[in-house]
Write an enzyme that holds these catalytic residues in place. Structure first.
Site, PDB file in Angstrom:
ATOM      1  CB  SER A   1     -24.007   1.440   0.867  1.00 22.30           C
ATOM      2  OG  SER A   1     -23.261   2.208   1.796  1.00 22.30           O
TER       3      SER A   1
ATOM      4  CE1 TYR B   1     -26.432   0.583  -1.987  1.00 23.59           C
ATOM      5  CE2 TYR B   1     -27.688   0.457   0.055  1.00 23.59           C
ATOM      6  CZ  TYR B   1     -27.150  -0.151  -1.053  1.00 23.59           C
ATOM      7  OH  TYR B   1     -27.337  -1.503  -1.240  1.00 23.59           O
TER       8      TYR B   1
ATOM      9  CB  CYS C   1     -27.551   1.719   5.068  1.00 19.87           C
ATOM     10  SG  CYS C   1     -27.273   3.010   3.833  1.00 19.87           S
TER      11      CYS C   1
ATOM     12  CB  THR D   1     -28.709   6.347   2.272  1.00 18.22           C
ATOM     13  OG1 THR D   1     -27.798   7.373   2.695  1.00 18.22           O
ATOM     14  CG2 THR D   1     -29.274   6.720   0.909  1.00 18.22           C
TER      15      THR D   1
ATOM     16  CB  CYS E   1     -23.311   8.209   7.439  1.00 15.36           C
ATOM     17  SG  CYS E   1     -22.592   6.965   6.330  1.00 15.36           S
ATOM     18  CB  THR E   2     -23.656   2.922   9.719  1.00 13.90           C
ATOM     19  OG1 THR E   2     -23.700   2.641   8.317  1.00 13.90           O
ATOM     20  CG2 THR E   2     -25.074   2.890  10.276  1.00 13.90           C
ATOM     21  CG  HIS E   3     -19.606   4.179   5.651  1.00 11.09           C
ATOM     22  ND1 HIS E   3     -20.833   3.728   5.239  1.00 11.09           N
ATOM     23  CD2 HIS E   3     -18.696   3.510   4.899  1.00 11.09           C
ATOM     24  CE1 HIS E   3     -20.681   2.837   4.274  1.00 11.09           C
ATOM     25  NE2 HIS E   3     -19.385   2.683   4.053  1.00 11.09           N
TER      26      HIS E   3
END
Length: 282
Positions: free
Chosen positions: A11, A42, A74, A76, A195-197
């Site tokens: 995202s 996302y 991602c 999500t 979450c990859t962030h």
């Protein structure tokens, strides 16, 4: 197909953490990365919307860039769309991400494991099936973190100190709701970054929680699985010694180009020239 690139999308900039692991594990491969920043995050969108975006991006990467594999970087998007992507493209090696609960069980000593992620990921049927499959193996304390992925996404546009303060404030609030962290009885000693962030907030998290708490992410397992699938399909790129990362990376975004450039330079040490504006019609 051996010489074709591997497609990766997220995202926004979070999937760069997965790309980082991929380039390390597959040094001869070429990559095309799509940051769907114009539609981020996302995790706070509907499943229908995320599926539509995932299918549109996959189609573009296949038709325009002739990718030989696709990494859905991602959580999500994996939860919402991986099944439909596999149905739509049965011959394409497809790798998704999911919160690393199983590796966390192996690492934890207190068997109290925290999981942070977007509401979309942690509320998905896919995540609940994963959680149910591990019933009795550990106690999982699950915490949705609304706004955290967006704050990390926006951190490339504001000063490092201001972005760190905002991210730390969010992390303090969310982890404070989960209970005590540490190695003592009844404490959470392992935290899964769902979450990859969130990988790009590891420094703030470690400072906040202390070095006794282990942080677990998904980049390396995803890179290993990607390599296994390409080997099985005889599609690993054979070539000379590893080439410079900047020569084998093409990063695209439908958001602000400067944000992707700053993130790619900060976390992957890539020059601005590796980043480009994405096709606005996708």
């Amino acid at each position: 197909m051996t010489e074709s690139p591997i497609g990766v999308f997220d995202s926004g900039i979070g999937g760069l953490s997965v790309l980082q692991a991929l380039q390390s594990a597959l040094p001869a491969e070429h990559f095309v990365y799509w940051a769907d920043s114009g539609h981020a995050p996302y995790g706070e969108k509907s499943d229908v919307f995320v599926r539509q975006r995932s299918l549109a991006i996959a189609q573009h990467l296949i038709e325009r860039h002739h990718i030989k594999a696709l990494v859905v970087a991602c959580n999500t998007a994996t939860a919402a769309a991986i099944h439909e992507l596999r149905t739509q493209y049965p011959q394409l090696p497809l790798i998704g991400v999911e919160p690393a609960l199983k590796p966390a069980i192996a690492l934890s000593r207190t068997q109290r494991i925290g999981v942070i992620g977007t509401r979309g990921t942690l509320g998905s049927d896919k995540f609940h099936r994963l959680l149910s499959s591990l019933d009795g193996q550990a106690e999982f304390i699950v915490q949705p973190c609304n706004g955290l992925a967006l704050a990390i996404e926006e951190s490339t546009h504001i000063s490092a100190s201001a972005s760190s303060e905002k991210i730390t404030a969010l992390l303090r609030g969310y982890t404070g709701q989960m209970g005590a962290f540490g190695r003592g009885p009844g404490q959470i000693d392992t935290l899964v970054l769902g979450c990859t962030h969130y990988v790009f907030a590891q420094n703030e998290l470690q400072t906040l929680l202390g070095t006794d708490v282990q942080l677990v992410s998904t980049g390396e397992p995803v890179a290993r699985q990607t390599r296994r699938l390409l080997e099985a399909a005889a599609q690993l790129r054979s070539g000379p010694a590893p080439i410079a990362a900047s020569a084998r990376m093409q990063l695209l975004t439908n958001g602000e180009l400067s944000g992707l450039q700053a993130a790619a330079q900060r976390w992957l040490h890539l020059p601005h020239a590796a980043c480009h504006k994405a096709d606005p019609h996708v």
